[in-house]
Design a protein around this motif. Sequence first.
Motif, PDB file in Angstrom:
ATOM      1  N   SER A   1       1.677  18.599   4.499  1.00  0.00           N
ATOM      2  CA  SER A   1       0.611  17.832   4.222  1.00  0.00           C
ATOM      3  C   SER A   1      -0.295  17.550   5.526  1.00  0.00           C
ATOM      4  O   SER A   1       0.026  16.475   6.294  1.00  0.00           O
ATOM      5  N   PRO A   2      -0.837  18.486   5.997  1.00  0.00           N
ATOM      6  CA  PRO A   2      -1.846  18.670   7.075  1.00  0.00           C
ATOM      7  C   PRO A   2      -2.506  17.383   7.403  1.00  0.00           C
ATOM      8  O   PRO A   2      -2.825  16.684   8.438  1.00  0.00           O
ATOM      9  N   GLU A   3      -3.381  16.863   6.253  1.00  0.00           N
ATOM     10  CA  GLU A   3      -4.066  15.601   6.177  1.00  0.00           C
ATOM     11  C   GLU A   3      -3.207  14.319   6.669  1.00  0.00           C
ATOM     12  O   GLU A   3      -4.022  13.762   7.460  1.00  0.00           O
ATOM     13  N   ALA A   4      -2.316  14.156   6.014  1.00  0.00           N
ATOM     14  CA  ALA A   4      -1.497  12.930   6.087  1.00  0.00           C
ATOM     15  C   ALA A   4      -0.935  12.983   7.772  1.00  0.00           C
ATOM     16  O   ALA A   4      -1.011  12.293   8.407  1.00  0.00           O
TER      17      ALA A   4
ATOM     18  N   ARG B   1      -3.678   5.875   1.423  1.00  0.00           N
ATOM     19  CA  ARG B   1      -3.943   5.996  -0.358  1.00  0.00           C
ATOM     20  C   ARG B   1      -5.312   6.108  -0.380  1.00  0.00           C
ATOM     21  O   ARG B   1      -6.081   6.604  -1.312  1.00  0.00           O
ATOM     22  N   ASP B   2      -6.186   5.580   0.518  1.00  0.00           N
ATOM     23  CA  ASP B   2      -7.581   5.683   0.609  1.00  0.00           C
ATOM     24  C   ASP B   2      -8.187   6.909   0.837  1.00  0.00           C
ATOM     25  O   ASP B   2      -9.057   7.520   0.418  1.00  0.00           O
ATOM     26  N   GLN B   3      -7.019   7.860   1.311  1.00  0.00           N
ATOM     27  CA  GLN B   3      -7.493   9.271   1.354  1.00  0.00           C
ATOM     28  C   GLN B   3      -7.228  10.099   0.272  1.00  0.00           C
ATOM     29  O   GLN B   3      -7.451  11.306   0.246  1.00  0.00           O
ATOM     30  N   GLY B   4      -6.644   9.753  -0.724  1.00  0.00           N
ATOM     31  CA  GLY B   4      -5.968  10.132  -1.914  1.00  0.00           C
ATOM     32  C   GLY B   4      -4.640  10.544  -2.160  1.00  0.00           C
ATOM     33  O   GLY B   4      -4.302  10.936  -3.183  1.00  0.00           O
ATOM     34  N   TYR B   5      -3.826   9.828  -1.139  1.00  0.00           N
ATOM     35  CA  TYR B   5      -2.438  10.136  -1.295  1.00  0.00           C
ATOM     36  C   TYR B   5      -1.971   9.069  -2.057  1.00  0.00           C
ATOM     37  O   TYR B   5      -2.425   7.836  -2.195  1.00  0.00           O
TER      38      TYR B   5
ATOM     39  N   VAL C   1      -0.740  -0.858   6.843  1.00  0.00           N
ATOM     40  CA  VAL C   1      -1.955  -0.494   7.164  1.00  0.00           C
ATOM     41  C   VAL C   1      -2.111   0.822   7.097  1.00  0.00           C
ATOM     42  O   VAL C   1      -3.129   1.451   6.257  1.00  0.00           O
ATOM     43  N   VAL C   2      -1.183   1.606   7.575  1.00  0.00           N
ATOM     44  CA  VAL C   2      -1.065   3.230   7.493  1.00  0.00           C
ATOM     45  C   VAL C   2      -1.148   3.680   5.955  1.00  0.00           C
ATOM     46  O   VAL C   2      -1.652   4.572   5.629  1.00  0.00           O
ATOM     47  N   ALA C   3      -0.124   3.053   5.237  1.00  0.00           N
ATOM     48  CA  ALA C   3       0.046   3.476   3.999  1.00  0.00           C
ATOM     49  C   ALA C   3      -1.291   3.273   3.011  1.00  0.00           C
ATOM     50  O   ALA C   3      -1.637   4.268   2.342  1.00  0.00           O
TER      51      ALA C   3
ATOM     52  N   LYS D   1      -1.484  13.546  -4.075  1.00  0.00           N
ATOM     53  CA  LYS D   1      -0.193  13.987  -3.366  1.00  0.00           C
ATOM     54  C   LYS D   1       0.516  12.898  -3.146  1.00  0.00           C
ATOM     55  O   LYS D   1       0.357  11.995  -2.333  1.00  0.00           O
ATOM     56  N   SER D   2       1.793  13.069  -3.219  1.00  0.00           N
ATOM     57  CA  SER D   2       3.073  11.977  -2.960  1.00  0.00           C
ATOM     58  C   SER D   2       3.475  12.088  -1.497  1.00  0.00           C
ATOM     59  O   SER D   2       3.491  13.116  -0.996  1.00  0.00           O
ATOM     60  N   LEU D   3       3.751  10.531  -0.987  1.00  0.00           N
ATOM     61  CA  LEU D   3       4.106  10.816   0.339  1.00  0.00           C
ATOM     62  C   LEU D   3       4.940   9.418   0.399  1.00  0.00           C
ATOM     63  O   LEU D   3       4.886   8.368  -0.274  1.00  0.00           O
TER      64      LEU D   3
END
Length: 289
Positions: free
Chosen positions: A127-130, A209-213, A203-205, A185-187
């Motif tokens: 998950s390079p984006e996360a 989520r706003d990024q699509g996770y 905050v990070v979560a 995508k699950s995280l």
Amino acid sequence: MLLIVPLIAACSSQTQPYNSKEKIGPQINYTITGIDAGAGIMASTQTALKDYGLEKANWQLQTSSTAAMTSTLDKAIKDKRPIVITGWQPHWMFTKFPIKFLKDPKNVYGKAESIHTIVRKGLKKDSPEAYTILDRFHWDPTQMSDVMLKVNNGMDPQKAAKEWIKAHPKEVAEWTKGVSKVKGKSLKMTYVAWDSEIASTNVVAQVLRDQGYKVTIQAMEQQPMWASIATGAADAQVSAWLPKTSGLFYKDYKGRFEDLGPNLHGAKVGLAVPKYMKNINSIEDLKNK
């Protein structure tokens, strides 16, 4: 052997305002109000009682919980009664209450700490984006306290996180710049249910989520939280106080996680008292004044 007494058994009957002309010990039954027995600050306080000779002077450490400790602090301050607590910053209590850290000349509690982001092995590939967002995540104690205080005042942690994100678009943009959106995508994130970590994790979560996770968060004690990352049962945590508070777990699981570095500088732990206890400024004063 150091005596750690339960909250109920140790409750002081002391109801009088603080008297600077009398020794502090008898005024609070030689009791330091602590939190959960397994917390790192409690172990450090046991060492402090020994190193400063307070153990021999009948001082004891009272276990309770963060909520019980802050409630006791609130009541004491309203009546200007004396109290000594295990304190740490960032925490909303330093914003809400007039309290101060006691000097620690023997450096039992260590110097200022940093809170690190810890992720599982392989997250960068999976998950390079996360990974990029988690790696970039950084804020300061004042920003963290803003979220903590809202939660303490009754706001749902996720709502408080959303409000902070909306009010700080510049910071969020720095964390997410150039990062592609994902689709469901699950995280999984784990955290210790301290006020500071409730704030940072939510905050990070929410940013993720706003990024699509599709992010789930789970509160745990420190040891299982570290184990969850080491075994790959969870993906990340932003709750590692280092080098001291979480140092034992960092050492135990070293090589089984990736440390992305500090997400906050200037964290501090120690003993604290209300500011109206003007003649109590050092841990040494607990024995001498």
